[in-house]
Design an enzyme around this catalytic site. Sequence first.
Site, PDB file in Angstrom:
ATOM      1  N   ASP A   1       5.034 -17.388  -8.956  1.00  0.00           N
ATOM      2  CA  ASP A   1       5.482 -17.677  -7.599  1.00  0.00           C
ATOM      3  C   ASP A   1       5.780 -16.257  -7.459  1.00  0.00           C
ATOM      4  OD1 ASP A   1       3.979 -19.934  -5.577  1.00  0.00           O
ATOM      5  OD2 ASP A   1       5.711 -19.042  -4.925  1.00  0.00           O
TER       6      ASP A   1
ATOM      7  N   TYR B   1      10.401 -15.411   4.525  1.00  0.00           N
ATOM      8  CA  TYR B   1      10.974 -17.090   3.672  1.00  0.00           C
ATOM      9  C   TYR B   1      12.365 -17.405   3.569  1.00  0.00           C
ATOM     10  CZ  TYR B   1       5.677 -18.285   2.494  1.00  0.00           C
ATOM     11  OH  TYR B   1       4.375 -18.921   2.517  1.00  0.00           O
TER      12      TYR B   1
ATOM     13  N   ARG C   1       0.562 -30.536 -14.691  1.00  0.00           N
ATOM     14  CA  ARG C   1       1.596 -30.514 -13.749  1.00  0.00           C
ATOM     15  C   ARG C   1       1.577 -31.919 -13.561  1.00  0.00           C
ATOM     16  NH1 ARG C   1       3.755 -31.380  -9.722  1.00  0.00           N
ATOM     17  NH2 ARG C   1       3.739 -30.087  -8.058  1.00  0.00           N
TER      18      ARG C   1
ATOM     19  N   ARG D   1      -5.262 -17.389  -6.486  1.00  0.00           N
ATOM     20  CA  ARG D   1      -4.561 -18.171  -6.720  1.00  0.00           C
ATOM     21  C   ARG D   1      -5.287 -19.060  -7.537  1.00  0.00           C
ATOM     22  NH1 ARG D   1      -0.954 -21.875  -3.388  1.00  0.00           N
ATOM     23  NH2 ARG D   1       0.477 -20.180  -3.009  1.00  0.00           N
TER      24      ARG D   1
ATOM     25  N   ARG E   1      -4.382 -26.086  -8.454  1.00  0.00           N
ATOM     26  CA  ARG E   1      -4.361 -27.732  -7.938  1.00  0.00           C
ATOM     27  C   ARG E   1      -6.380 -28.303  -7.983  1.00  0.00           C
ATOM     28  NH1 ARG E   1      -0.333 -28.105  -3.606  1.00  0.00           N
ATOM     29  NH2 ARG E   1      -1.367 -26.296  -2.520  1.00  0.00           N
TER      30      ARG E   1
HETATM   31  O1  CP3 Z   1      -2.835 -16.931  -8.246  1.00  0.00           O
HETATM   32  C1  CP3 Z   1      -2.518 -17.586  -8.964  1.00  0.00           C
HETATM   33  O2  CP3 Z   1      -3.251 -18.107 -10.043  1.00  0.00           O
HETATM   34  C2  CP3 Z   1      -1.418 -17.355  -9.835  1.00  0.00           C
HETATM   35  C3  CP3 Z   1       0.122 -18.604  -9.208  1.00  0.00           C
HETATM   36  C4  CP3 Z   1       0.378 -17.885  -7.925  1.00  0.00           C
HETATM   37  C5  CP3 Z   1       0.271 -19.738  -7.267  1.00  0.00           C
HETATM   38  N1  CP3 Z   1       1.079 -18.863  -5.860  1.00  0.00           N
HETATM   39  C6  CP3 Z   1       1.234 -20.886  -7.905  1.00  0.00           C
HETATM   40  C7  CP3 Z   1       1.527 -22.058  -6.202  1.00  0.00           C
HETATM   41  C8  CP3 Z   1       0.266 -16.887  -7.105  1.00  0.00           C
HETATM   42  C9  CP3 Z   1      -0.183 -15.487  -7.439  1.00  0.00           C
HETATM   43  C10 CP3 Z   1       1.196 -17.645  -5.640  1.00  0.00           C
HETATM   44  C11 CP3 Z   1       1.692 -16.568  -5.291  1.00  0.00           C
HETATM   45  C12 CP3 Z   1       1.587 -17.041  -3.412  1.00  0.00           C
HETATM   46  N2  CP3 Z   1       3.337 -18.394  -3.414  1.00  0.00           N
HETATM   47  C13 CP3 Z   1       1.984 -16.981  -1.905  1.00  0.00           C
HETATM   48  C14 CP3 Z   1       1.137 -14.942  -2.262  1.00  0.00           C
HETATM   49  C15 CP3 Z   1      -0.365 -15.697  -1.975  1.00  0.00           C
HETATM   50  C16 CP3 Z   1      -0.837 -16.848  -1.104  1.00  0.00           C
HETATM   51  O3  CP3 Z   1      -1.072 -17.967  -1.481  1.00  0.00           O
HETATM   52  O4  CP3 Z   1      -0.439 -15.919   0.564  1.00  0.00           O
HETATM   53  C17 CP3 Z   1       2.700 -17.043  -1.335  1.00  0.00           C
HETATM   54  C18 CP3 Z   1       2.904 -16.886   0.175  1.00  0.00           C
HETATM   55  C19 CP3 Z   1       3.429 -18.285  -1.905  1.00  0.00           C
HETATM   56  C20 CP3 Z   1       4.567 -19.678  -1.710  1.00  0.00           C
HETATM   57  C21 CP3 Z   1       3.671 -20.803  -2.244  1.00  0.00           C
HETATM   58  N3  CP3 Z   1       4.021 -21.077  -3.196  1.00  0.00           N
HETATM   59  C22 CP3 Z   1       3.641 -22.081  -1.024  1.00  0.00           C
HETATM   60  C23 CP3 Z   1       3.831 -21.181   0.664  1.00  0.00           C
HETATM   61  C24 CP3 Z   1       3.360 -22.617  -1.741  1.00  0.00           C
HETATM   62  C25 CP3 Z   1       3.026 -23.930  -0.751  1.00  0.00           C
HETATM   63  C26 CP3 Z   1       1.826 -23.998  -0.440  1.00  0.00           C
HETATM   64  C27 CP3 Z   1       0.804 -24.345  -1.275  1.00  0.00           C
HETATM   65  O5  CP3 Z   1      -0.528 -24.080  -2.050  1.00  0.00           O
HETATM   66  O6  CP3 Z   1       1.549 -25.689  -1.894  1.00  0.00           O
HETATM   67  C28 CP3 Z   1       2.955 -22.466  -3.475  1.00  0.00           C
HETATM   68  C29 CP3 Z   1       3.293 -23.705  -3.908  1.00  0.00           C
HETATM   69  C30 CP3 Z   1       2.468 -22.920  -5.091  1.00  0.00           C
HETATM   70  N4  CP3 Z   1       2.622 -21.729  -5.137  1.00  0.00           N
HETATM   71  C31 CP3 Z   1       1.047 -24.029  -6.161  1.00  0.00           C
HETATM   72  C32 CP3 Z   1       1.015 -23.404  -6.897  1.00  0.00           C
HETATM   73  C33 CP3 Z   1      -0.408 -23.477  -7.570  1.00  0.00           C
HETATM   74  C34 CP3 Z   1       1.080 -24.935  -5.441  1.00  0.00           C
HETATM   75  C35 CP3 Z   1       1.879 -26.282  -6.560  1.00  0.00           C
HETATM   76  C36 CP3 Z   1       1.900 -27.721  -7.060  1.00  0.00           C
HETATM   77  O7  CP3 Z   1       0.856 -27.369  -7.990  1.00  0.00           O
HETATM   78  O8  CP3 Z   1       1.973 -28.125  -5.801  1.00  0.00           O
END
Ligand code: CP3
Length: 339
Positions: free
Chosen positions: A72, A147, A36, A23, A27
């Site tokens: 994502d 999910y 964003r 990640r 943010r």
């Molecule tokens: O790692 C990176 O920098 C690459 C981008 C990336 C994102 N999501 C961007 C993201 C990667 C590799 C993921 C993977 C992801 N997404 C996973 C597996 C990794 C983990 O964290 O366990 C999962 C379970 C998701 C599903 C997901 N996406 C959730 C549950 C959420 C909401 C929770 C949260 O952190 O807000 C997201 C949103 C998300 N994915 C954001 C980002 C940068 C935040 C979105 C925003 O900008 O508001």
Amino acid sequence: MNDTFLKACRGEKTAYTPIWMMRQAGRYLPEYQKVRGNVTFLELCKSPELCVEVTLQPVDLLGMDAAILFSDILILMEAMGAPLEFHEGSGPIFRQTIRDQAALDRLIVPDADEATGFVMETIRLLRQELQVPLIGFAGAPFTCATYLIEGGSSKVFWETKKMMYREPELFHNLMSKITDSTILYLQAQARAGAQALQLFDSWAGILAPCDFAEFALPYVQKILAALKQFDIPLIYFANNGATLLDLSVASGADVIGLDWRIPIGEAIKKVGNKAVQGNLDPFALLLPKDRLRERIGRLLEDAGNAHGHIFNLGHGIHQFTPPEQAKIAVDAVHELSSR
Ligand code: CP3
């Protein structure tokens, strides 16, 4: 080209231990927030130019040794025909849950270049810009299935386990369909130029080892076997997976991702001659500078016997982490591991 990350994945000697953070684009970076601010999260994911910009941010600002594609894991579920929503302050939502065969039959196995062409375009553009390797990724089938079945994030996974135990055939059918889609998706990423591929199994840790072996691992193995032909490092990360390590080693991955709940030395003994990636507690980034450097130094020492070590956090960097702290960690890893 800095290929330290790829060398470490292959267990080759490197001048220092490479680092990236799960990640890392997100943010906690004001630069990400700025991009964003003008678009929704899904719009961002579907705009290759903006994805390129935020993918590069942690590499340029913090000095990471690898880039991870900005996208994502749920983008593929949407391409399979499950409408996806993200709302500010809450997690992802699938209003049409997949809980019976009729709902499952409505999902498709998409042509990746057609349905997720924006991801492949992002990869092609990134490869023209990057001086470090690019990691592509997907969710592991079990995590993606939770999910779709729950309709979003969950704490108890009632519906998922109910389906697993009471309708195992339906559960396996869903896993198979996600697996088939994931194979096409990751093969397309490799063809577009991804130089390593990671499977994120964020929720594997809720499973008993016997259930992981029966319901989740075979699908991971099938995906990784279908990617061998590309001859790029394959990384499998099972969050909360310390008790699943022996099984994860059989996934076929070249690199095993580790969360922070196991001492890295102990994990290395179990993993044998595969590389490991991890495993600093993401919240340890809050330590004062001296203590953070000390903690990192100890981790590097404990990983000394690894057949390849890629430094990472044990899970994603938290959104309120000060970017300066991430920078301290990157610099410490580079300095303290330099040989
Ligand atoms: O790692 C990176 O920098 C690459 C981008 C990336 C994102 N999501 C961007 C993201 C990667 C590799 C993921 C993977 C992801 N997404 C996973 C597996 C990794 C983990 O964290 O366990 C999962 C379970 C998701 C599903 C997901 N996406 C959730 C549950 C959420 C909401 C929770 C949260 O952190 O807000 C997201 C949103 C998300 N994915 C954001 C980002 C940068 C935040 C979105 C925003 O900008 O508001």
